[in-house]
Design an enzyme around this catalytic site. Structure first.
Site, mmCIF file in Angstrom:
data_model
loop_
_atom_site.group_PDB
_atom_site.id
_atom_site.type_symbol
_atom_site.label_atom_id
_atom_site.label_comp_id
_atom_site.label_asym_id
_atom_site.label_seq_id
_atom_site.Cartn_x
_atom_site.Cartn_y
_atom_site.Cartn_z
ATOM 1 N N SER A 119 72.459 -40.983 37.199
ATOM 2 C CA SER A 119 71.196 -41.187 37.917
ATOM 3 C C SER A 119 71.507 -41.396 39.400
ATOM 4 O O SER A 119 72.132 -40.537 40.014
ATOM 5 C CB SER A 119 70.430 -42.381 37.315
ATOM 6 O OG SER A 119 69.165 -42.524 37.916
ATOM 7 N N THR A 120 71.116 -42.534 39.966
ATOM 8 C CA THR A 120 71.297 -42.777 41.399
ATOM 9 C C THR A 120 72.750 -42.588 41.831
ATOM 10 O O THR A 120 73.647 -43.197 41.267
ATOM 11 C CB THR A 120 70.855 -44.212 41.746
ATOM 12 O OG1 THR A 120 69.562 -44.435 41.195
ATOM 13 C CG2 THR A 120 70.805 -44.422 43.251
ATOM 14 N N HIS A 176 69.060 -37.738 36.186
ATOM 15 C CA HIS A 176 67.669 -38.112 36.459
ATOM 16 C C HIS A 176 67.238 -37.461 37.770
ATOM 17 O O HIS A 176 67.745 -37.802 38.837
ATOM 18 C CB HIS A 176 67.517 -39.628 36.570
ATOM 19 C CG HIS A 176 67.808 -40.357 35.296
ATOM 20 N ND1 HIS A 176 68.072 -41.706 35.247
ATOM 21 C CD2 HIS A 176 67.869 -39.918 34.009
ATOM 22 C CE1 HIS A 176 68.284 -42.070 33.997
ATOM 23 N NE2 HIS A 176 68.173 -41.002 33.222
ATOM 24 N N MET A 208 70.958 -46.374 38.140
ATOM 25 C CA MET A 208 70.241 -47.611 37.856
ATOM 26 C C MET A 208 69.582 -47.511 36.485
ATOM 27 O O MET A 208 69.248 -46.428 36.014
ATOM 28 C CB MET A 208 69.203 -47.892 38.948
ATOM 29 C CG MET A 208 68.202 -46.779 39.186
ATOM 30 S SD MET A 208 67.214 -47.024 40.694
ATOM 31 C CE MET A 208 66.099 -48.327 40.161
ATOM 32 N N ASP A 248 69.551 -46.295 30.693
ATOM 33 C CA ASP A 248 69.627 -45.028 29.970
ATOM 34 C C ASP A 248 71.082 -44.637 29.714
ATOM 35 O O ASP A 248 71.920 -44.732 30.604
ATOM 36 C CB ASP A 248 68.917 -43.933 30.773
ATOM 37 C CG ASP A 248 68.647 -42.684 29.948
ATOM 38 O OD1 ASP A 248 68.490 -42.807 28.721
ATOM 39 O OD2 ASP A 248 68.571 -41.594 30.534
#
Length: 353
Positions: free
Chosen positions: A169-170, A196, A290, A293
């Site tokens: 993600s991030t 993401h 973050m 998941d």
């Protein structure tokens, strides 16, 4: 890296209206907007004068665009930057360039009735700005080391029909890009990437990965099949499930089921379905990001006798997803970014089985 409970932000956008909307949202969310900027040049000056914890940066601006501003900020006074990008192909390409220059992540500005849409997304924006403000951008972020030796991989040295599932993600796009660029196609992996990322960006992301790796990478479509040397990137807005696996080829199905862990695509959905369907060697990797998941997915892969890896805290932009995965006790190895591709190859090397 900010240790304040109230992060200080600079908002850069060439639209007075957008500067006002974004500033109001951040202020309402407990973030102190110390100043605003109308273009990249003003943004750089604001960072030098105000020393904020985070910058929200529009992509397209006059005088100096977002990419140029990020590059100058990272040289003059490294500061976490969140790009604000419109839903266009051109903006997607530019946004990825900004991430290459050091921006931490991006948030897509809604089209249509902007103020209504932005207010609907305000909690997400505030959470993301707070998360980005905590990122340490003063180091190399675990970047690629020039002296890295190429692993010895031959078709005879790896197990057959291994599948790699990556979740991030991030801070993930550049990390995924590095790992795929380091994996030799001789390893004959089937690779599934769940990053993401909004709709309209995952296709461009897949194109970048395809250009920068030896693997044939594309955005996943419903019913797509891949074999060795191929990779699929989960499409923004859809979950990617492994629906079928036979003779070294796997098929995916895209669904618009409810978000899982507040996201779609979800790493858990892909990993859990892979663990259920694939009976050949399976490797799961959780990268920077973050949220939670991927934690359940890692447990599923471990329970299916797969190998599980997580990026370490020092090289992660945000140590959320890897931390949650590690806390399950189902991660075999935690390692820095620069070791991950080698560890993946170790996992599929027939000599260690």
């Amino acid at each position: 890296m900010s240790s304040r409970s109230t992060p200080r932000a600079v908002v850069a956008d060439d639209s007075h209206f957008m500067r006002s909307v974004i500033s109001d949202i951040l202020e309402d969310g407990g973030i102190d907007v110390v100043t605003t900027a109308r273009d990249g040049r003003e943004a750089v000056e604001a960072v030098m004068e105000s020393e904020p914890d985070v910058v929200t940066m529009d992509v397209e601006m006059p005088e100096m665009n977002g990419i140029e501003a990020v590059e100058e900020i990272m040289t003059a006074r490294p500061t976490p930057v969140l790009m604000l990008s419109a839903h266009t192909d051109e903006n997607a390409d530019v946004t990825f360039e900004a991430l290459e220059k050091g921006a931490v992540d991006f948030f897509t500005k809604p089209g249509g009735e902007v103020s209504m849409e932005m207010s609907r997304l305000k909690d997400q924006l505030v959470d993301m700005v707070r998360s980005v403000a905590e990122v340490d951008v003063t180091g190399d972020g675990g970047g690629h080391q020039p002296g890295r030796s190429e692993p010895s991989i031959t078709p005879d040295s790896v197990v057959k029909n291994a599948t790699l599932v990556i979740g991030s993600s991030t801070g993930g796009p550049t990390v995924v890009e590095q790992i795929l660029s380091e994996l030799p196609v001789g390893a004959d992996l089937r690779i599934l990437v769940v990053q993401h990322m909004p709709t309209d960006f995952t296709g461009r992301f897949a194109t970048r990965l395809n250009k920068r790796s030896e693997y044939a990478v594309r955005e996943a479509g419903d019913g797509d099949r891949i074999g060795g040397g191929e990779a699929l990137v989960a499409a923004g807005g859809s979950h990617m499930e492994v629906s079928n696996y036979r003779s070294g080829r796997l098929r995916v199905a895209l669904t618009e089921d409810d978000p899982v862990n507040s996201v779609r695509p979800s790493v858990d959905v892909t990993m859990e379905s892979a663990a259920e369907v694939i009976d050949d060697p399976l490797v799961g990797v959780i990268l920077t990001g973050m949220g939670t998941d991927g934690a359940r997915g890692i447990q599923a892969i471990k329970a299916a006798s797969g190998t599980t890896l997580a990026q370490d805290e020092a090289s992660s932009a945000v140590y959320g997803m890897p931390k949650r995965a590690v806390e399950t006790g189902a991660v075999d190895t935690v390692c820095p970014l620069d070791e991950l591709s080698d560890r993946i190859l170790d996992a599929i090397n027939a000599e260690v089985h």
